[in-house]
Design an enzyme around this catalytic site. Structure first.
Site, PDB file in Angstrom:
ATOM      1  CD  GLU A 123      -4.332   6.505   2.435  1.00 23.83           C
ATOM      2  OE1 GLU A 123      -4.097   5.308   2.649  1.00 23.83           O
ATOM      3  OE2 GLU A 123      -3.447   7.370   2.434  1.00 23.83           O
ATOM      4  CG  ASP A 138      -6.501   0.577   0.360  1.00 23.06           C
ATOM      5  OD1 ASP A 138      -5.399   0.581   0.951  1.00 23.06           O
ATOM      6  OD2 ASP A 138      -7.568   0.929   0.904  1.00 23.06           O
ATOM      7  CG  HIS A 167      -1.621   1.273   1.486  1.00 19.33           C
ATOM      8  ND1 HIS A 167      -2.883   1.533   0.987  1.00 19.33           N
ATOM      9  CD2 HIS A 167      -1.258   2.392   2.170  1.00 19.33           C
ATOM     10  CE1 HIS A 167      -3.256   2.747   1.359  1.00 19.33           C
ATOM     11  NE2 HIS A 167      -2.282   3.288   2.084  1.00 19.33           N
ATOM     12  CD  GLU A 168       2.313   3.523   3.721  1.00 18.35           C
ATOM     13  OE1 GLU A 168       2.681   4.604   3.205  1.00 18.35           O
ATOM     14  OE2 GLU A 168       1.309   3.440   4.448  1.00 18.35           O
ATOM     15  CG  HIS A 187       0.455   6.273  -0.644  1.00 20.04           C
ATOM     16  ND1 HIS A 187      -0.722   6.866  -1.032  1.00 20.04           N
ATOM     17  CD2 HIS A 187       0.192   5.679   0.555  1.00 20.04           C
ATOM     18  CE1 HIS A 187      -1.657   6.651  -0.124  1.00 20.04           C
ATOM     19  NE2 HIS A 187      -1.122   5.930   0.854  1.00 20.04           N
TER      20      HIS A 187
END
Length: 431
Positions: free
Chosen positions: A369, A373, A286-287, A290
């Site tokens: 977000e 995801d 997930h990070e 980004h």
């Protein structure tokens, strides 16, 4: 009669700006209060079916109790803060403090640093009882707190030292620029932006280790899985650290640091203890999402532009020949226009505006977000690993599973957990 001795009534009658600021601050406080009360009313005692097996009935009831306690505490703290600010302001505190600092006899830069230091230290001292209660009463009651009184005191001292060593020189530079350079707002913005980038680069190596220990992750299944994910995602990971988050709290987190091709990962030890390898890899995917979706660059660009606008407005608010600056200083009962006092007054004035801007930035953040995801689910070939991690994080941190939509709209930078999980379940993975 000295300006600092004027009553609020007479000042309000002669300064429309003062009335507008007071009304705006009250409206901001009321908005937050309404959102908090609606959120408390939205608490649903029935455990959502999605979280059965993750939350026990007792654990779910505890999470709702935690939401109530923290919300009530936030109301008390925000009410006290507003009352104290208005009392100090309307009794002429800013004017008195400015007169006192000027009477010492130093130049404008040192006078400004003294003025701001007194306000900062006063705010810190007033805030410490709230921090103590939050840490040693509320967080301890729910089993989160691991901070010892010694660690708490040392953290406060380190924070003050860092403010003196880093914050004071930055403020001195900004004050000097506004007092000596043409187009001051532009040069102040450039200087501030460069310093901010430098601190972001230096913080992982020199600042964060002052508060926590960062140990290289030992070889094993988790490290191999993280490196495999990084290679699959073409993510330039150079180092993986474990941070002693358990030194202060049982809550868990993870974050990336570094620029360019030198990315570093730090995982809280509490995160590693409570999650499966697949779940941890999902969180890190997930990070990475980004990074891959350019969210970090987008946020930096928006932040830089917003900072430029703020410095431009600060220039207007501190212009000694400007009508607006004169009105602003009259509103705060200060006779002589100065950059240092103008900075304080501007940010009080700007706080309601910043609240409105944060609504848009939070909406953008929630969109990011969802995108991160989706990236994580595609990187792992399934959304289930991330869903499992999100569920475990919710239970570990006693997350409110049923926040009111109005509070989400105002304050949430992340979508509510049920909304995120629903979006992940409806996701069509890339072939």
């Amino acid at each position: 009669m000295h300006a600092s001795s004027h009553s609020f009534y007479s000042a309000a009658m002669n300064n429309t700006l003062g009335i507008i600021i007071v009304i705006a601050l009250f409206l901001l406080w009321n908005l937050d209060l309404i959102a908090t009360l609606l959120n408390l009313k939205a608490l649903n005692p029935k455990l959502p079916s999605e979280f059965k097996g993750i939350f026990t009935e007792d654990k779910y009831a505890e999470s709702q109790h935690y939401t109530r306690i923290t919300s009530q505490f936030d109301i008390v703290q925000s009410t006290f803060s507003l009352a104290l600010t208005l009392t100090f302001w309307l009794l002429g505190g800013f004017g008195w403090l400015d007169d006192f600092c000027r009477s010492i006899g130093y130049g404008p830069i040192l006078t400004g640093l003294i003025f701001m230091a007194i306000l900062f230290i006063a705010q810190t001292l007033i805030g410490i009882p709230f921090q103590i209660y939050s840490t040693f009463v509320i967080e301890a009651k729910f089993g989160f707190n691991k901070t010892t009184p010694k660690t708490f005191v040392i953290d406060q001292i380190k924070g003050l030292i860092l403010m003196a060593l880093i914050g004071a020189p930055i403020l001195a530079l900004i004050l000097w620029i506004f007092g000596a350079v043409a187009h001051a707002w532009l040069w102040a913005w450039i200087a501030f932006t460069l310093i901010q980038l430098l601190l972001t680069y230096l913080a992982p190596t020199y600042i964060l280790p002052l508060f926590n220990k960062f140990e290289p992750m030992e070889d094993g299944e988790l490290k191999s899985a993280i490196n495999a994910l990084s290679a699959k995602c073409d993510f330039p990971l150079t180092e993986i650290y474990v941070m002693d988050g358990s030194k202060r709290s049982t809550k868990s987190n993870a974050f990336f640091t570094g620029f360019g091709k030198n990315k570093k990962i730090a995982l809280f030890d509490t995160l590693i203890e409570k999650h499966t390898t697949e779940g941890l890899v999902g969180v890190l995917a997930h990070e990475i999402g980004h990074f891959k979706c350019k969210h970090i660059i987008q946020r930096m660009v928006v932040s830089t532009i917003q900072t430029a606008v703020i410095f431009f407005l600060i220039g207007i608010a501190t212009n000694p020949n400007g009508a607006f600056a004169q009105q602003l200083f009259d509103a705060f009962y200060v006779e002589q226009i100065s950059t240092y006092a103008g900075l304080i007054f501007f940010f009080i004035l700007f706080s309601p505006v910043n609240k409105v801007l944060s609504i848009f930035s939070n909406r953008c953040s929630r969109k990011h977000e969802f995108e991160a995801d989706a990236y994580a689910a595609n990187a792992q070939g399934t959304p289930e690993h991330l869903i499992g991690a999100l569920k475990q994080l919710s239970a570990d941190n006693l997350v409110n599973l049923t926040p009111h939509p109005f509070l989400v709209f105002l304050e949430y930078s992340h979508p509510p957990m049920l909304t995120r999980i629903d979006a992940l379940r409806r996701l069509k993975l890339d072939a």
